[in-house]
Write an enzyme that holds these catalytic residues in place. Structure first.
Site: not given
Length: 537
Positions: A293, A472-474
């Site tokens: 995101h 920070y949503h890999p």
């Protein structure tokens, strides 16, 4: 060190859950290996302390993505947890599961991962302060704060402005409907961060059949005759091999897990050959399909006090500290994201495609070495951020070197599709629509970022390319799926082409969830452990 039944690599959001669940019966010897150290640090447990962890190499992998054309050539900072609890020990603690349709999508590509199965697992995981209902759970190992007390007064003005802009209030983003504006639930318990290390691992560490090894860097999975039989690790300047009688489970997350597979000879064959690594399984999907995101903040100066006024001056910090230590209250006891929301940029869409974050503070003035949450701007500031829920741009994680201690190449490839650019343009216009509503407009002095001079579509796009970045949503870099041609794992999270090896973490997602990814990473550990135990019978 003696052999184990299960070796888990990575004590993060999924790894801590796996360690607890696999060791619970007492029948299995479990070894959990973590490259970092203990989570027993003040700023880890202080909820608002995560700003101090953002650039701290003692607890953070400190990754940096490649310069990205989609982000105006910027090279984005990618913090990931390097300690017990992983990123659940340094994140913003927002508890969002995602839209039920996300899991219906998962179930189509991976049997057993549909909405009903995942909802049952979530309800078993949760001890929700708001109580149990058809969607929430109570009595599980993970306490979830309802976050209804001690919110900044501007939260209600924000929710009212969203309503005036056409986005109604929702009582529970994890309930019947995700769409709307409202208050975020948090992984906070007793005014302390409730990471997976605290909720799952610490209780499990009392068991004799669980060993936790810290400050140990796994360098490769040991594969013999097509089966994973252990791992090679470095600790204290020494290299040794730990062996597993049952399975090796990678839980390093969306960056470390594909890196580890590639170091072990499982990944894009040409890349591995070019680095002199043996090719055990040629699978170009390892490290591919990187989904994340992208977010941007709009910031205003305000006519009323915000947390800037509390946390900037020394006396405000002292008062906040007194509130926290005397009674677990005040801004230090919470994440800065008190409220948020989900909305559709087009009413024809079947589900929300954007997420909102309301923060009663601003940090336009940077500070070296930290994310300045505890030292905000010297004026009354407010930020409303957003991120895209279902981006179509895809990046990749690739080895930069055969050196297992070298960081991999991270290509985020943000805003690489017209779809992602077009929907973000509509989304930032909605931020201004919220700010223009009577409930907010009466409190706003002026827009600071991007500023009132930025009005044309071209300028708005240029602005969000220049100021956006990862939220920070890999995920999805070792994704599971029914089609071997487009995935790494089967629906039981087993690595195709090697027996005795699974990947269980956010890299395993078939596709990116709409919302914060800590909850589904924990779900991976919970359901993944059940699959491991079922297959061991």
């Amino acid at each position: 060190m003696e052999d184990s039944d299960y070796i888990i690599v990575g004590a993060g959001s999924a790894g801590c859950v796996l360690a607890e669940r696999l060791s619970a019966s007492g029948r299995h010897a479990v070894t959990l290996i973590e490259a970092g150290g203990s989570d027993r640090r003040f700023y880890v447990h202080l909820p608002l302390g995560y700003g101090k962890l953002f650039y701290d190499p003692a607890v953070n992998w400190m990754y940096r993505a490649e310069p990205d054309p989609g982000l105006a050539g910027n090279s984005d900072h990618w913090p990931r947890g390097r300690l017990l609890g992983g990123s659940s020990s340094i994140n913003a603690m927002v508890w969002i599961r995602g839209h039920r349709a996300d899991y219906e999508d998962w179930g189509q590509s991976a049997p057993g991962w549909g909405w009903e199965e995942c909802l049952r697992a979530y309800r078993a995981i949760e001890d929700n302060e708001a109580g149990a209902d058809a969607w929430r759970g109570q009595g599980g190992p993970l306490f979830i704060s309802a976050n209804r007390q001690g919110l900044h007064p501007l939260v209600q003005d924000y929710i009212a402005a969203c309503g005036q802009a056409g986005l109604a209030e929702t009582p529970d983003f994890n309930g019947e409907s995700q769409e709307g504006a409202g208050i975020y639930q948090m992984t906070i318990k007793g005014a302390r961060r409730n990471s997976t290390a605290r909720a799952f691992l610490r209780p499990a560490m009392k068991r004799a059949n669980l060993k936790v090894v810290t400050h140990a860097q796994v360098t490769r999975v040991v594969v013999e005759a097509g089966r994973a039989v252990g791992v090679e690790l470095r600790q204290g300047g020494q290299t040794r091999i730990l062996r597993a009688r049952g399975e090796v489970i990678l839980s390093g997350g969306a960056i470390n897990s594909p890196q580890m597979l590639q170091l072990s000879g499982i990944g894009p064959g040409a890349l591995l050959q070019g680095m002199g690594l043996p090719v055990l399984v040629d699978n170009p999907n390892v490290g591919a399909h990187l989904s994340d995101h992208q977010g941007v903040n709009y910031t205003w100066s305000m006519r009323v006090p915000t947390y800037n006024d509390v946390l900037r001056p020394w006396w405000g910090k002292a008062l906040a500290g007194l509130q926290y230590f005397a009674g677990g209250r005040g801004p230090l006891a919470k994440s800065i994201n008190h409220a948020g929301g989900f909305f559709r940029t087009d009413p024809a869409l079947a589900r929300p495609n954007m997420q909102l974050y309301m923060q009663a503070f601003s940090t336009l003035i940077p500070r070296n070495g930290e994310r300045p949450i505890l030292s905000p701007d010297p004026w009354s500031g407010l930020s409303i951020g957003l991120s895209n829920c279902r981006p179509t741009s895809r990046g990749e994680i690739l080895l930069a070197s055969p050196d297992p201690l070298a960081h991999p190449v991270i290509r985020a490839n943000a805003f690489a599709t017209g779809h992602d650019v077009d929907e973000m343009l509509l989304a930032v216009k909605f931020l201004r629509r919220i700010a223009a509503q009577p409930a907010m407009a009466r409190l706003i002095k002026e827009e600071l970022r991007p500023g009132p001079a930025v009005t044309t579509d071209a300028d708005l796009i240029a602005d969000f390319r220049a100021r956006s970045g990862t939220v920070y949503h890999p995920s999805c870099t070792c994704r599971m799926g029914a089609d071997p041609a487009t995935s790494v794992l089967d629906a039981r999270l087993r690595v195709r082409g090697v027996t005795g090896l699974r990947v269980i973490d956010a890299s395993s997602f078939p596709n990116l969830i709409a919302g914060n990814t800590n909850a589904p990473a924990i779900l991976m550990g919970w359901k993944g452990a059940a699959l491991v135990l079922e297959d061991a019978r």
